[in-house]
Design a protein around this motif. Structure first.
Motif, PDB file in Angstrom:
ATOM      1  N   ILE A  13       0.844  -1.208   0.000  1.00 27.76           N
ATOM      2  CA  ILE A  13       0.000   0.000   0.000  1.00 27.76           C
ATOM      3  C   ILE A  13       0.872   1.249   0.000  1.00 27.76           C
ATOM      4  CG2 ILE A  13      -1.634   1.350   1.369  1.00 27.76           C
ATOM      5  CD1 ILE A  13      -2.828  -1.334   2.313  1.00 27.76           C
ATOM      6  N   MET A  14       1.913   1.234   0.841  1.00 26.84           N
ATOM      7  CA  MET A  14       2.733   2.432   0.969  1.00 26.84           C
ATOM      8  C   MET A  14       3.591   2.679  -0.278  1.00 26.84           C
ATOM      9  SD  MET A  14       1.553   3.312   3.799  1.00 26.84           S
ATOM     10  CE  MET A  14       2.416   4.712   4.481  1.00 26.84           C
ATOM     11  N   SER A  15       3.719   1.659  -1.131  1.00 27.31           N
ATOM     12  CA  SER A  15       4.565   1.867  -2.304  1.00 27.31           C
ATOM     13  C   SER A  15       3.775   2.470  -3.474  1.00 27.31           C
ATOM     14  CB  SER A  15       5.213   0.551  -2.720  1.00 27.31           C
ATOM     15  OG  SER A  15       4.219  -0.335  -3.156  1.00 27.31           O
ATOM     16  N   PHE A  16       2.483   2.623  -3.325  1.00 24.87           N
ATOM     17  CA  PHE A  16       1.722   3.302  -4.383  1.00 24.87           C
ATOM     18  C   PHE A  16       2.030   4.799  -4.369  1.00 24.87           C
ATOM     19  CE2 PHE A  16      -1.335  -0.360  -3.908  1.00 24.87           C
ATOM     20  CZ  PHE A  16      -1.206  -0.814  -5.204  1.00 24.87           C
ATOM     21  N   CYS A  64       1.204   8.789  -4.200  1.00 26.57           N
ATOM     22  CA  CYS A  64       0.414   9.455  -3.153  1.00 26.57           C
ATOM     23  C   CYS A  64      -1.092   9.351  -3.379  1.00 26.57           C
ATOM     24  CB  CYS A  64       0.780  10.926  -3.083  1.00 26.57           C
ATOM     25  SG  CYS A  64       2.353  11.154  -2.330  1.00 26.57           S
ATOM     26  N   GLU A  65      -1.482   9.618  -4.612  1.00 25.33           N
ATOM     27  CA  GLU A  65      -2.905   9.689  -4.887  1.00 25.33           C
ATOM     28  C   GLU A  65      -3.594   8.347  -4.614  1.00 25.33           C
ATOM     29  OE1 GLU A  65      -4.930  11.238  -8.806  1.00 25.33           O
ATOM     30  OE2 GLU A  65      -3.069  12.305  -8.325  1.00 25.33           O
ATOM     31  N   LEU A 120      -5.571   3.890   1.608  1.00 22.39           N
ATOM     32  CA  LEU A 120      -5.503   4.123   3.055  1.00 22.39           C
ATOM     33  C   LEU A 120      -6.897   4.307   3.648  1.00 22.39           C
ATOM     34  CD1 LEU A 120      -2.312   6.310   3.540  1.00 22.39           C
ATOM     35  CD2 LEU A 120      -2.713   3.958   4.265  1.00 22.39           C
ATOM     36  N   GLN A 121      -7.752   4.903   2.851  1.00 27.75           N
ATOM     37  CA  GLN A 121      -9.127   5.075   3.343  1.00 27.75           C
ATOM     38  C   GLN A 121      -9.742   3.735   3.709  1.00 27.75           C
ATOM     39  OE1 GLN A 121     -11.541   7.161   0.568  1.00 27.75           O
ATOM     40  NE2 GLN A 121     -11.372   9.069   1.727  1.00 27.75           N
ATOM     41  N   VAL A 122      -9.456   2.751   2.882  1.00 33.64           N
ATOM     42  CA  VAL A 122     -10.023   1.430   3.144  1.00 33.64           C
ATOM     43  C   VAL A 122      -9.234   0.701   4.234  1.00 33.64           C
ATOM     44  CG1 VAL A 122     -10.585  -0.808   2.125  1.00 33.64           C
ATOM     45  CG2 VAL A 122     -10.774   1.288   0.757  1.00 33.64           C
ATOM     46  N   TYR A 123      -7.907   0.815   4.170  1.00 31.33           N
ATOM     47  CA  TYR A 123      -7.103  -0.072   5.002  1.00 31.33           C
ATOM     48  C   TYR A 123      -6.659   0.501   6.347  1.00 31.33           C
ATOM     49  CZ  TYR A 123      -7.358  -3.606   1.470  1.00 31.33           C
ATOM     50  OH  TYR A 123      -7.834  -4.560   0.635  1.00 31.33           O
ATOM     51  N   ARG A 124      -6.704   1.821   6.510  1.00 30.40           N
ATOM     52  CA  ARG A 124      -6.355   2.340   7.838  1.00 30.40           C
ATOM     53  C   ARG A 124      -7.264   1.747   8.916  1.00 30.40           C
ATOM     54  NH1 ARG A 124      -3.052   6.919   8.989  1.00 30.40           N
ATOM     55  NH2 ARG A 124      -4.338   7.435  10.792  1.00 30.40           N
ATOM     56  N   PRO A 125      -8.604   1.745   8.706  1.00 30.35           N
ATOM     57  CA  PRO A 125      -9.457   1.118   9.724  1.00 30.35           C
ATOM     58  C   PRO A 125      -9.097  -0.346   9.954  1.00 30.35           C
ATOM     59  CG  PRO A 125     -10.784   2.307   8.118  1.00 30.35           C
ATOM     60  CD  PRO A 125      -9.397   2.329   7.601  1.00 30.35           C
TER      61      PRO A 125
END
Lengths: 929, 108
Positions: free
Chosen positions: A332-335, A337-338, A344-349
């Protein structure tokens, strides 16, 4: 011995040319399986390793014979059958693709033919065995790279005929379990060859249908995991997408297994889910339109992470999933920024949920349950918690400060809830999470730390584990405390109180040490209190020896930031009881118990002096961004450590006079000075002559390695200073002549002394070669000692000796006594070096010997030319395995190499392999030291 | 496959010394020695992956890094190692790291 001889004979028989004949005879049906096995094994050895023995016109016969033997044994001994299959597989690998293009179809055809009186099922199992070992034999065979690629390609093409066969066998309703299980094993073996996942797709699906069958479960899991995990499979995204619902469909079976406590099944299903998630998260994340499916897979893995029960007693599955969470986060972090923001919206929770799950899993069980665990289980649990801690630390990278506030809020809620008392386990786990993050990550900008400290004070510490974690959490905040010294007054009482509890020994002492190290400039107001508490716990003997040593180090840090008179006052109050005790002990007759007490006290002093360093006061506060200098400038006059050392010097001498022949006590005494010299450096100057004299006396009465090491340090620091040269020189001369007399009596019992002696000589040559100009120093004798030491079996000693010679040879140009000795005795050195290279010394030391050769070449070239020729003339020297030509080449190579040390090392390594009979062996090629 | 980087440890070197000696005195063949070595690789990879959880933290400034043939190499300057109680400062550190996950699978 007979057994060994027999073994040796059998091994030789296996590789002998006659093996081709006798192995068939050994396979005959009237022999016992062990003999048949030997025959089959000999066949395999011949085919895999001596293939070139066979004329190509005999390939066909050999093949036919093997086929018929396999057919015979398909209903015979399993171990012989497997060996024969491996032999035929090896033959196939040697002949495909040119000589035997259709190997696999032929195997299939031969075994499908009726006949030989062997039933169809046995033939089928034999064929499957053969097909299973074929890729395995390929993986383990050692063929040249080009050949490997060729054969891999050919095998890959054969998959086209293997795949339908396996599928057919698996789908046939009437196939026996044994056949299906073998099919699954065969599939596992083939997928490891990186066959395209798209082609095995149908088979993998069939594996899923086999999962409900308990008999096939394990092999099916293995096959699925292998198929999914092969590196190439990520190219087949469509197939992977089809696998997602298949994996999700296992959730029911998983839940049931969890409910029934069926650990094997839940473990297997979890492996499948994790294999798909871990290996393909990137590919699956990118399929945006299928995001729900992947999210469901992630949740399934979350279920596995949070599987009920305590690790490792009730479950062992959850630990399998931890790596998945790293991988997903990385992807996820390697994508850019956009896109990252969207994910992150999906996976932070999801990750916040993960934190809850992990902290729940990290909770200790009830006291009663924990008490029933074995020590092994407790250790496993500790390891598991460390893994969780590492995961949390990593997750913090994604969740950031919000994670800390989240933990803080939770902790606040359970600690301030007056209605419902929380369990200590829950509190402990939350703190543990906090500590995991704060320990490695700079939490300076987090605004919840003051609040956290407030909460810490509210915790009702009614349990050792909880207390430990509270301590470690405070320790993890030490750096933060250095920037927020106001809070020190809140946490210090907690730490000082814990210091009195033997159960909290490690956590409280290490926390105090961290605080003293990080916050020493803010601690002066608390110093007398800390010293007082420490004195008390030390006198009550609450802590074990090593914790006492840490505590002294902590106090060393603490005192370093005080004014000199304060330091002296505290030092006195701290060490006076020990000095008095030591005085008493020094009067007693030596015995084992007072020896330990003496070593303990000496150790306390060394540890104190290791960290008590007032010189750092200036530069450290200068470079840090912390509040400016809070201490007085360096005062004139002796360093307080020197003052104390001078005061106890006489006492130490008294102790020594009684314990001189005890290496541990001598070592402990030397350690005090060594540590002090290291921190004080030139401040130690006032004691140089005193210490030199004492060391000389010590060493000439009973020589010990530690005295030489201390001498070396003194040479290093003080030999170049005119004022100190005379005592250092006297000491150096004395220890050298004493050591030479040891060599006369036989040095083999003292490899440690020899090691330290060679290091001392090397240091002297490097630092102050003038020491070798002295009339009283017998350079020739030292040189001869070096020659003896080169032949020691102790590697460190030999290394130090090589270092000595590499330092000595360059001195030929400026130290006449050295030049003389080398000229007259250098040939002996060369001989010793060659002997070592010839096999006399361990191969791991060859670099060091190459250094000596290089140095000889550089500094004594004309002599070396003559010596080399003379030395290598001797027959069988340095090894009977090298020919005259090889020795000549070696000589030429050596003499040519005067610039490139790396090259010299390679030449020596090459030559040593020849001398040892290792040259050209795979073993040596694999193990290049 | 099991990584071979642990061969150059005290334990690995001692093993190699013993194997060398056995070969030189013709008590074992180089082939057998190789098998022993491969077994050592497997065993030490598994043991280090599964039995050790000691933790050391360190920080420093990264001078160079590379990732080649699945091996990470980092060269760090001015590094501070922190164990539970000890702080060690080192001028230069080279870290060679491989993916521990692969070895875990190989060991199974």
């Amino acid at each position: 011995l007979n057994k060994n001889l027999a073994q040796k004979w059998l091994m030789q028989a296996q590789v002998s040319p006659q093996a081709w004949q006798f192995c068939w005879a050994l396979l005959s049906p009237d022999k016992v399986p062990e003999i048949q096995y030997f025959g089959a094994s000999a066949l395999h050895t011949k085919i895999s390793r001596y293939w070139s023995d066979i004329p190509s016109d005999q390939y066909e016969t050999l093949k036919t014979q093997l086929f018929s033997q396999i057919a015979c044994f398909s209903s015979g001994s399993k171990m012989v059958l497997t060996r024969l299959c491996v032999a035929l597989a090896s033959l196939a690998l040697n002949t495909m693709p040119e000589v035997w293009p259709g190997a696999v179809p032929e195997m299939v055809r031969v075994f499908q033919e009726e006949g030989g009186g062997v039933d169809g099922r046995a033939r089928c199992l034999a064929l499957l065995e053969l097909l299973t070992v074929l890729p395995e034999e390929f993986q383990t065979s050692r063929m040249p790279q080009y050949r490997k690629g060729q054969v891999r390609g050919a095998l890959g093409r054969e998959w086209g005929s293997v795949c339908p066969l396996l599928q057919q066998l698996l789908r046939q309703g009437d196939s026996p379990g044994a056949v299906k299980s073998r099919v699954l094993r065969c599939l596992s073996s083939w997928v490891l060859l990186d066959v395209p996942l798209s082609e095995s797709e149908g088979l993998v699906e069939d594996c899923f249908t086999a999962l409900p069958d308990p008999e096939l479960f394990d092999t099916a899991v293995e096959a699925i995991v292998n198929a999914i995990s092969q590196p190439d499979s990520q190219r087949y995204v469509n197939t992977l997408l089809k696998l997602v619902p298949q994996v999700l469909s296992l959730q029911e079976q998983l839940r049931e297994a969890v409910q029934n406590g069926d650990m094997e099944t839940s473990h297997g299903i979890c492996r499948i889910a994790v294999a798909l998630g871990e290996n393909h998260s990137r590919a699956l994340l990118e399929q945006v339109e299928h995001w729900q499916g992947f999210l469901a897979l992630v949740n399934m893995i979350m279920f596995c992470t949070g599987i009920p029960g305590h690790y490792p007693v009730n479950e062992t599955t959850s630990s399998l999933t931890l790596t998945f969470w790293y991988t997903l986060q990385d992807d996820i972090m390697s994508f850019d920024c956009e896109r990252q923001a969207v994910y992150l919206q999906v996976y932070r929770p999801v990750y916040f949920q993960l934190v809850d799950v992990l902290l729940h899993k990290a909770q200790f069980p009830s006291d009663q349950e924990y008490a029933s665990w074995s020590s092994d289980e407790k250790e496993q649990f500790r390891i598991y918690r460390v893994d969780i801690s590492d995961t949390l630390m990593y997750v913090y990278e994604m969740l950031g400060a919000e994670l800390l506030s989240n933990l803080y809020e939770k902790l606040g809620r359970i600690l301030t809830n007056t209605e419902q008392a929380s369990s200590w386990q829950h509190t402990e786990a939350l703190l543990y999470g906090f500590q995991s993050i704060a320990e490695t990550i700079d939490v300076n900008y987090s605004d919840v730390i003051p609040g956290l400290i407030g909460l810490l004070l509210r915790i009702n510490i009614n349990n050792v584990q909880l207390a430990d974690t509270v301590m470690f959490t405070i320790g993890a905040l030490a750096e933060w405390l250095a920037d927020h010294p106001v809070m020190l007054s809140s946490v210090l009482p907690l730490v000082l109180q814990a210091l009195g509890n033997p159960d909290l020994s490690i956590s409280s002492v290490s926390t105090l040490k961290k605080i003293c190290r990080e916050c020493k400039y803010d601690l002066p107001p608390y110093a007398s209190n800390i010293v007082a508490v420490s004195r008390e716990v030390l006198s009550k003997q609450i802590h074990k020896t090593s914790q006492c040593m840490w505590l002294m180090q902590a106090l060393g840090f603490l005192l370093s930031a005080l004014h000199v008179e304060e330091i002296l006052r505290n030092l006195h109050s701290l060490i006076t009881p020990y000095i008095q005790q030591l005085e008493k002990l020094a009067d007693e007759t030596p015995n084992p118990s007072n020896k330990l007490a003496i070593i303990h006290i000496l150790g306390l002093l060394s540890n104190l002096f290791t960290t008590l360093d007032i010189s750092k006061q200036e530069d450290e506060s200068g470079e840090s961004t912390a509040p400016p200098v809070k201490t007085a400038p360096l005062p004139p006059g002796p360093n307080p450590v020197v003052v104390v050392l001078q005061q106890v010097f006489a006492l130490i001498q008294t102790v020594l006079s009684k314990w001189l022949n005890d290496s541990q006590v001598v070592e402990a005494v030397c350690a005090i000075f060594e540590k002090s010299v290291k921190t004080l450096l030139h401040d130690f100057a006032p004691m140089v002559s005193q210490l030199s004299e004492m060391l000389g006396q010590m060493y000439s009465t009973i020589p010990q390695a530690s005295a030489l090491d201390l001498t070396r340090q003194m040479v290093h620091i003080f030999a170049r200073e005119t004022d100190h040269f005379p005592p250092i020189k006297a000491l150096f001369d004395l220890v050298t002549s004493v050591t030479l007399s040891i060599f006369q009596q036989g040095p083999r019992d003292h490899p440690d002394i020899v090691d330290s002696f060679m290091q001392l000589q090397a240091q002297a040559l490097k630092r102050k070669p003038d020491l070798f100009l002295s009339e009283s120093l017998d350079v020739k004798a030292v040189f001869h000692c070096g020659l003896l030491s080169l032949k020691f079996p102790e590697a460190p000693t030999v290394k130090s000796t090589c270092l000595f010679f590499t330092e000595l040879l360059p001195r030929c140009s400026d130290v006449p006594p050295v030049a003389r000795v080398v000229q007259e005795n250098g040939k002996l050195l060369l001989q010793a070096v060659l002997e070592a290279i010839g096999g006399g010394s361990s191969r791991s030391l060859m670099e060091q010997f190459a250094e000596v050769l290089f140095s000889l070449n550089k500094h004594c070239f004309p002599l070396l030319t003559v010596w080399l020729k003379e030395a290598l003339q001797a027959q069988g020297f340095p090894s009977t395995r090298v020919t005259t030509e090889q020795k000549d080449t070696f000589t030429q190579q050596i003499l040519r190499e005067r610039v490139n040390k790396r090259r010299m090392k390679d030449i020596v390594k090459e030559f040593t392999l020849v001398c040892r009979g290792l040259h050209g062996t795979e073993y040596a090629a694999e193990y290049c030291l | 496959m099991a990584y071979q980087l642990y061969r150059n440890t005290t334990l690995g070197n001692s093993l190699q010394e013993s194997l060398d000696e056995l070969i030189q005195t013709q008590q074992i063949t180089p082939q057998l020695a190789l098998q022993v070595l491969l077994q050592f690789d497997k065993a030490i990879n598994t043991a280090l992956a599964n039995r050790v959880r000691n933790r050391v933290n360190f920080k420093g400034s990264l001078n160079t890094y590379r990732f080649c043939d699945n091996v990470w190499t980092f060269v760090l300057n001015d590094v501070e190692f922190r164990e539970v109680t000890d702080l060690v400062k080192v001028d230069k550190v080279k870290i060679v790291a491989c993916d521990g996950k692969n070895t875990g699978n190989a060991a199974e």
